[in-house]
Design an enzyme around this catalytic site. Structure first.
Site, PDB file in Angstrom:
ATOM      1  N   GLU A 270       0.831  -1.430  -0.170  1.00 15.02           N
ATOM      2  CA  GLU A 270      -0.121   0.014   0.012  1.00 15.02           C
ATOM      3  C   GLU A 270       0.728   1.195   0.039  1.00 15.02           C
ATOM      4  O   GLU A 270       0.901   1.958   0.658  1.00 15.02           O
ATOM      5  CB  GLU A 270      -0.917   0.052   1.251  1.00 15.02           C
ATOM      6  CG  GLU A 270      -1.748  -1.015   1.429  1.00 15.02           C
ATOM      7  CD  GLU A 270      -2.989  -1.022   2.463  1.00 15.02           C
ATOM      8  OE1 GLU A 270      -2.786  -0.189   2.940  1.00 15.02           O
ATOM      9  OE2 GLU A 270      -3.682  -2.051   2.230  1.00 15.02           O
ATOM     10  N   GLU A 485      -6.074  -8.226   0.279  1.00 16.02           N
ATOM     11  CA  GLU A 485      -6.562  -7.750   1.772  1.00 16.02           C
ATOM     12  C   GLU A 485      -7.851  -7.574   1.892  1.00 16.02           C
ATOM     13  O   GLU A 485      -8.440  -6.757   1.099  1.00 16.02           O
ATOM     14  CB  GLU A 485      -5.744  -6.847   2.410  1.00 16.02           C
ATOM     15  CG  GLU A 485      -4.328  -7.118   3.026  1.00 16.02           C
ATOM     16  CD  GLU A 485      -3.763  -6.076   3.777  1.00 16.02           C
ATOM     17  OE1 GLU A 485      -4.444  -5.201   4.219  1.00 16.02           O
ATOM     18  OE2 GLU A 485      -2.460  -5.805   3.674  1.00 16.02           O
ATOM     19  N   GLU A 543      -2.753  -2.798  15.099  1.00 12.59           N
ATOM     20  CA  GLU A 543      -3.293  -2.136  13.877  1.00 12.59           C
ATOM     21  C   GLU A 543      -2.889  -0.711  13.970  1.00 12.59           C
ATOM     22  O   GLU A 543      -3.651   0.156  13.859  1.00 12.59           O
ATOM     23  CB  GLU A 543      -4.791  -2.426  14.044  1.00 12.59           C
ATOM     24  CG  GLU A 543      -5.650  -2.048  12.842  1.00 12.59           C
ATOM     25  CD  GLU A 543      -5.354  -2.829  11.804  1.00 12.59           C
ATOM     26  OE1 GLU A 543      -4.783  -3.977  11.778  1.00 12.59           O
ATOM     27  OE2 GLU A 543      -5.287  -1.998  10.589  1.00 12.59           O
TER      28      GLU A 543
END
Ligand SMILES: *[C@@H]1O[C@H](CO)[C@@H](O)[C@H](O)[C@H]1NC(C)=O
Ligand SMILES: *[C@@H]1O[C@H](CO)[C@@H](O)[C@H](O)[C@H]1NC(C)=O
Ligand SMILES: *[C@@H]1O[C@H](CO)[C@@H](O)[C@H](O)[C@H]1NC(C)=O
Length: 578
Positions: A270, A485, A543
């Site tokens: 990404e 994903e 995260e």
């Protein structure tokens, strides 16, 4: 997977003979054995790559929590709770109504690649062990108050670094044939460049061996945001063109060593992260030499980061195909979401397009002429670095397939202020100047919300089908698309106290079912060539800015005793593929 999982599992670990694996030593690299816990008593060395230099680099990050394990654990038989859990069984399948019942008998294309994904900093822990250098995320999580919502760090986590054999054996037992991990650049090069760290290499040798041993095919990401901290101190990380050579140097080492066992390479995870990370890094952390305290990276760092990231990918891909003549396929993973225009009015359509341009369009050079979209060039002017003709040639065609991490959907809407915004860098909406929201035109939310730590996501599985069609429409030269994903953070999961509450993650299970149904519908009805789908994540992880309290795992991780337990969504996911 009709028999009991417990039985399959113990067979998997007891009867398999070790596969014969060997790893070539790429030429032209020097190797050392680093240890970040061992300052020397000798006089200060002038060697910028000395062990003391590593110790000193870590001192800027501050104390790191010690690991719970200290050596790689051998896999043990699964706890009985795994076989006591609802078995993959057709009766379990209709747990959540299929969104596409008409597809009940439709089959996936052969060789459809599927599995679960993860990344090094998010699951490995052992942050300072075996000579690993600090990454920017060690620094951010330790030294920037408020950067991580719950103040958690990647110091210990699920400790996949020591428990990987168990994790891989578990994947095998559950029926997975593929796994997508990432490799930590600062484990291999503690300073980002300079000598290779022998214990770091030994670790990934062991991981690849463990995967090959049980017949799980790795799809490996080379860079998942854990930039070596030393490269920020040296030149500002990805905001400087020097990083291109350093990344290529690292990538060549890894690919040369492991290509024989790795059919899919993702150079970068990404590159769009430049948007939400580089702009927000405190300037003095982004570049300690020039950054002023109190300032942020801002728009220049953001677009410089994107520029050198795409170039670094393209240089690796060119080398991979033309010089190294690699056997696999190589690409990078995009981050993007579907935008449904609020109406057919010109301003709404333009808004949808600009939302794409500034997320995935920014990195669409491999599918066009190698350059940026016109809207970026005209809006950003000098803020957007320019590719030379030679660089455009390298970028064009540098991806073997399109990889998209696509979690959710938005409505895009325009306004009469957008055009003024495009000429006004001070406008808060600059440079996108394109509205979006996760609600329909009636204001009602697009779908059920994720956890509070991920306010950017609603579950909108129908969006993926439209998105896949849109991608193919925008860039017809894409041969095939892999959804690299998708996943969901169950609301309030971190507040639940017992496994009895945690494991029945109905909302996530529903998300996976709907998402996979819509991917299949895309293949079957829309004839989009989708060749793979990867669930995020193998288990609960760190995260990023949302920390540990936001959970994306298909397995629950108990951070006290580090046990993992599959959730209902794991079985929903597995059942879907049966
Ligand atoms: C995180 O740490 C800061 C101090 O640096 C503190 O003010 C804040 O309350 C902490 N947040 C949580 C969720 O613990
Ligand atoms: C889908 O993509 C794969 C990989 O590029 C290719 O081998 C296959 O022929 C494509 N299938 C269709 C139906 O176009
Ligand atoms: C996590 O592990 C600890 C220690 O084994 C245990 O006391 C606790 O109940 C576990 N939590 C859950 C939710 O199972």
């Amino acid at each position: 997977m009709k028999s009991s999982i417990g039985v399959v599992f113990s067979l998997a670990i007891s009867i398999r003979a070790a596969a014969i694996v060997s790893f070539p030593n790429p030429p032209g690299y020097t190797t050392r054995t680093y240890n970040a816990h061992a300052p020397s008593s000798a006089a200060k060395s002038t060697d910028q790559y000395s062990n003391d230099a590593l110790v000193s680099l870590w001192s800027r990050v501050g104390p790191i929590a010690p690991p719970k394990n200290t050596a790689v654990a051998s896999p043990t038989p699964e706890p009985s709770s795994l076989s006591a859990f609802p078995q993959p069984d057709p009766a379990f399948h209709p747990l959540v109504a299929s969104h596409e019942t008409g597809l009940k008998d439709v089959k996936l294309p052969q060789n459809f690649a599927w599995g679960v994904a993860s990344s090094a900093y998010q699951i490995e822990g052992a942050a300072k062990e075996d000579g690993k250098g600090p990454s920017i995320w060690d620094m951010l999580s330790h030294q920037v108050p408020g950067f991580v919502a719950d103040n958690s760090t990647g110091d210990v986590l699920a400790e996949h670094y020591y428990l990987f054999k168990q994790d891989i054996a578990r994947l095998k037992a559950l029926g997975f044939k593929a796994f997508s991990p990432s490799i930590s650049w600062p484990r291999i090069f503690p300073f980002g460049n300079g000598p290779v760290n022998a214990p770091g290499v030994a670790h990934y040798d062991a991981v690849i061996t463990a995967l090959v041993d049980v017949g799980i095919s790795p799809a490996v990401t080379l860079f998942h945001w854990d930039t070596p901290l030393a490269l920020f101190h040296e030149y500002g990380g990805w905001s400087n063109e020097k990083i291109v050579d350093d990344f290529v140097h690292y990538a060549k080492f890894i690919i040369t060593r492991y290509d024989k066992y790795v059919p899919i390479w993702f150079t970068i995870n990404e590159p769009q992260y430049c948007n939400w990370q580089y702009a927000g890094y405190p300037a003095e952390i982004l570049n300690p030499k020039t950054g002023k305290k109190g300032e942020k990276g801002g728009i220049k760092a953001r677009f410089a980061c994107g520029h050198y990231t795409l170039l670094a990918h393209a240089r690796v891909a060119k080398w991979y195909h033309e010089e190294f003549k690699g056997q696999g396929r190589i690409t990078f993973k995009n981050s993007g979401n579907y935008y449904e225009p609020a109406s057919t009015a010109a301003a709404d359509l333009r808004s949808a397009q600009r939302n794409y341009d500034f997320s995935i369009g920014w990195f669409s050079g491999p599918w066009t002429d190698g350059d940026y979209p016109e809207s970026l060039k005209s809006t950003l002017d000098d803020v957007l670095p320019k590719y030379t003709e030679e660089e455009k040639r390298i970028i064009k065609g540098s991806c073997d397939f399109y990889a998209i991490d696509a979690y959710t959907s938005y409505t895009a809407f325009g306004s009469s202020n957008d055009e003024a915004c495009m000429k006004d860098p001070k406008n808060g909406a600059f440079p996108e100047c394109a509205g979006s929201r996760q609600a329909g035109n009636d204001g009602f939310p697009m779908g059920p919300a994720g956890d509070t730590g991920v306010d950017w996501m609603k579950t909108t599985p129908g969006g993926i089908r439209r998105y896949l069609r849109k991608l193919k429409e925008m860039w017809p030269s894409i041969p095939d698309i892999v959804v690299t994903e998708f996943g969901f953070a169950e609301p309030f999961e971190n507040l639940m106290k017992t496994k009895g509450e945690i494991l029945w993650d109905l909302r996530r299970a529903d998300y996976y079912q709907g998402f996979l149904d819509n991917i299949l519908a895309s293949i079957h009805y829309d004839k989009v060539n989708v060749t793979g789908a990867w669930g995020w994540a193998i288990f609960d992880n760190f995260e990023w800015n949302a920390g540990l309290s936001t959970r994306f795992g298909l397995q629950y991780v108990n951070y006290t005793d580090l046990t993992r337990t599959p959730k209902a969504s794991m079985f929903q996911f597995l059942n879907w593929f049966q």
